[in-house]
Design an enzyme around this catalytic site. Sequence first.
Site, PDB file in Angstrom:
ATOM      1  N   ASP A 136       0.841  -1.197   0.000  1.00  0.00           N
ATOM      2  CA  ASP A 136       0.000   0.000   0.000  1.00  0.00           C
ATOM      3  C   ASP A 136       0.879   1.251   0.000  1.00  0.00           C
ATOM      4  O   ASP A 136       1.717   1.435   0.877  1.00  0.00           O
ATOM      5  CB  ASP A 136      -0.885  -0.024   1.253  1.00  0.00           C
ATOM      6  CG  ASP A 136      -2.056   0.919   1.164  1.00  0.00           C
ATOM      7  OD1 ASP A 136      -1.969   1.925   0.429  1.00  0.00           O
ATOM      8  OD2 ASP A 136      -3.070   0.668   1.834  1.00  0.00           O
ATOM      9  N   SER A 185      -6.933   4.264  -1.114  1.00  0.00           N
ATOM     10  CA  SER A 185      -6.723   2.820  -1.246  1.00  0.00           C
ATOM     11  C   SER A 185      -8.005   2.072  -1.565  1.00  0.00           C
ATOM     12  O   SER A 185      -7.956   0.993  -2.177  1.00  0.00           O
ATOM     13  CB  SER A 185      -6.118   2.251   0.045  1.00  0.00           C
ATOM     14  OG  SER A 185      -4.834   2.767   0.265  1.00  0.00           O
ATOM     15  N   THR A 246      -7.754  -2.070   1.366  1.00  0.00           N
ATOM     16  CA  THR A 246      -7.210  -2.971   0.353  1.00  0.00           C
ATOM     17  C   THR A 246      -7.652  -4.418   0.548  1.00  0.00           C
ATOM     18  O   THR A 246      -8.171  -5.036  -0.392  1.00  0.00           O
ATOM     19  CB  THR A 246      -5.684  -2.843   0.286  1.00  0.00           C
ATOM     20  OG1 THR A 246      -5.348  -1.483  -0.041  1.00  0.00           O
ATOM     21  CG2 THR A 246      -5.099  -3.762  -0.771  1.00  0.00           C
ATOM     22  N   GLU A 384      -1.430  -7.908   1.118  1.00  0.00           N
ATOM     23  CA  GLU A 384      -1.174  -6.466   1.199  1.00  0.00           C
ATOM     24  C   GLU A 384      -0.212  -6.138   2.327  1.00  0.00           C
ATOM     25  O   GLU A 384      -0.420  -6.536   3.480  1.00  0.00           O
ATOM     26  CB  GLU A 384      -2.482  -5.703   1.443  1.00  0.00           C
ATOM     27  CG  GLU A 384      -2.267  -4.196   1.522  1.00  0.00           C
ATOM     28  CD  GLU A 384      -3.119  -3.495   2.583  1.00  0.00           C
ATOM     29  OE1 GLU A 384      -3.272  -2.261   2.479  1.00  0.00           O
ATOM     30  OE2 GLU A 384      -3.603  -4.165   3.509  1.00  0.00           O
ATOM     31  N   ASP A 389       2.036   2.072   3.786  1.00  0.00           N
ATOM     32  CA  ASP A 389       1.194   3.272   3.728  1.00  0.00           C
ATOM     33  C   ASP A 389       0.943   3.867   5.112  1.00  0.00           C
ATOM     34  O   ASP A 389       0.999   5.085   5.296  1.00  0.00           O
ATOM     35  CB  ASP A 389      -0.136   2.918   3.070  1.00  0.00           C
ATOM     36  CG  ASP A 389      -1.122   4.070   3.055  1.00  0.00           C
ATOM     37  OD1 ASP A 389      -0.945   4.999   2.272  1.00  0.00           O
ATOM     38  OD2 ASP A 389      -2.084   4.025   3.858  1.00  0.00           O
ATOM     39  N   HIS A 393       1.984   7.955   5.786  1.00  0.00           N
ATOM     40  CA  HIS A 393       1.090   9.079   6.110  1.00  0.00           C
ATOM     41  C   HIS A 393       1.662   9.974   7.209  1.00  0.00           C
ATOM     42  O   HIS A 393       1.675  11.199   7.056  1.00  0.00           O
ATOM     43  CB  HIS A 393      -0.295   8.563   6.506  1.00  0.00           C
ATOM     44  CG  HIS A 393      -1.174   8.268   5.334  1.00  0.00           C
ATOM     45  ND1 HIS A 393      -1.671   9.242   4.493  1.00  0.00           N
ATOM     46  CD2 HIS A 393      -1.652   7.097   4.847  1.00  0.00           C
ATOM     47  CE1 HIS A 393      -2.409   8.693   3.550  1.00  0.00           C
ATOM     48  NE2 HIS A 393      -2.419   7.389   3.736  1.00  0.00           N
ATOM     49  N   ASP A 431      -1.044   0.335  -4.551  1.00  0.00           N
ATOM     50  CA  ASP A 431      -2.374   0.756  -4.987  1.00  0.00           C
ATOM     51  C   ASP A 431      -2.447   2.262  -5.229  1.00  0.00           C
ATOM     52  O   ASP A 431      -3.381   2.745  -5.842  1.00  0.00           O
ATOM     53  CB  ASP A 431      -3.467   0.308  -4.002  1.00  0.00           C
ATOM     54  CG  ASP A 431      -3.130   0.620  -2.568  1.00  0.00           C
ATOM     55  OD1 ASP A 431      -2.127   1.307  -2.314  1.00  0.00           O
ATOM     56  OD2 ASP A 431      -3.879   0.170  -1.678  1.00  0.00           O
TER      57      ASP A 431
END
Length: 583
Positions: A136, A185, A246, A384, A389, A393, A431
């Site tokens: 991700d 996502s 995801t 995943e 991800d 962030h 993604d």
Amino acid sequence: MNKHILSAAAAAVLLSFSAASAVQAAQIYPVDQARFMTNARFDFKVELDTVVDRKNIQVQINGQDYKKVLKGDEIYVAEEIDAKGSAIILRDVEIKKPGKYTVTVKSPEGELRANWDIYTTPKKAVAKNVIILLADGLSVGHRTAARILSKGVTNGMYNAPLAMDDMPHMALLGTSSVDTIAADSANTASAYMTGHKSSVNALGVYADRTKASQDDPRQETIAEILRRKTGKAIGVVSDAEIEDATPASVVSHTRRRADKADIVGMFWDVRPDVILGGGSAYFLPQGVPGSKRKDQTNYIEMFKNDGYQFVTDRTELNDAVKGKAPQKLLGLFHTGNMDGWIDRHQWKGNTVKKFPNQPDFTDSFNAAVKVLEQNKNGFFLMLEAGLVDKFSHPLDWTRSVGDTIAFDKVVELAQKYVDKHPDTLLIVTGDHTHSISVAGTVDDNKPGKDMREKVGVYAEAGYPNYEDKDKDGFPDNFAPSKRLAVFFGAHPDYYETYRPYPDKTFNPAVKNEKGEYVADDTYKNVEGGHFVEGNLPRNESQGVHTVDDLVVTARGPRSEEIKGFMNSTEIFRVMAEAMALGH
């Protein structure tokens, strides 16, 4: 989609639903430019701006009454809830013949049109198994940093490629969605799993104008197609909450990705043979410590009663697949998102003390494959690496890159599996992307206290001094005296310290009394650090996804179709063609 009342002049205009006209409320679903597969089911919907008597609405496909193409019971809604307009709906329909289809809707409002491109697949499958590995948020910056830390560089030459680099077919992917160029996502993963584009926060649906999150026009997911058409086993693995966007995209239909308690029910409806990840809080009934459900449904007991072996930590997971593996496996290793590789193996930060025995990603992959490969018809596995991800962030690049390396270890295992099972299609990508870039190095040994002056670029960057003495592919110390200088381009206000954060994930910003996000003072007095003004709106607390293209690599049957530039929905097409799902 924003509501807009058509003027009398606009009512006479032919509306083609391109990006320029996406603000119109009057709409056809699937949308204009949709490209999807024969015999894959979907919901058809027409939304009109005003209340129109059904007898004054004409719906045609390729010049004939639409019911000659779409078979089903029409639902006419004179005035939709939340909208002052009529709607026509057909649920669970399909188109059996490939070709170009033009949907035309005529009413007193004027004429609407949507063009569809329907493709089919070969009649004979060329892949017994399909493995799609998604990190991700995986960006070029993640890959570059992971390659430097994991493999090293000598005299300008990487000592070895990452496993994800070492694949014969490569392409760039565009990830934009129906409603925006900057997607999340939910709709990006949903594009892979349905072959349809969607909207931000939406999973397996076209987001319509009604407020209800689960009445939107559905797009059949690949897991549902596999259940309906094949006897293949299905696996879903993540290091995030298994209900997160995801992993949820494999089974879910909601325009609100936060419907996590309901998404567990969608997993129950499809019942993948393997479900491994975090997020036990949404499986537990209300009242049980850690539960986030608002009812008494105990999904863990339901899955166990349905024959699933249930495991909660690394030891139980590995024990479960020693010898003969179970036919069905449910593993929930954390109430929320799992902890990352660096925390579990080196820093012991975040929630590792509370959940000390979480499996590695390689453990989960190996267990999933051992269960799934028992099916003589083959399997589909989506795995995943969600923490790439989750750490990007909050701008915590070190943790994110650590998990990129952990993801690449899974790619290495998958490559070895394909070596032994050449009838397996393997696809590796993300993604969406983040704004992460490697700028050079940070050298603590440079004089002075100002950390900004310790950043080296061009010739001053030199090489970092990460070491991997045990040759496991991970740095022995992710915080050496000379490390990478990595920055994010899209961010809120924050304090840059140029250092990693062993105790817990970095938090760039907090909400002030005005409801705006400002730099977190926790890091204000870190020696040598400084304030960095954000470039995002003040209602954003973290870094955001970017619109940059994704890299996708592949090998195995049909992987030669991964080439050039592709829209994200084409990943579904390649998988569907490999498994001959269009018949």
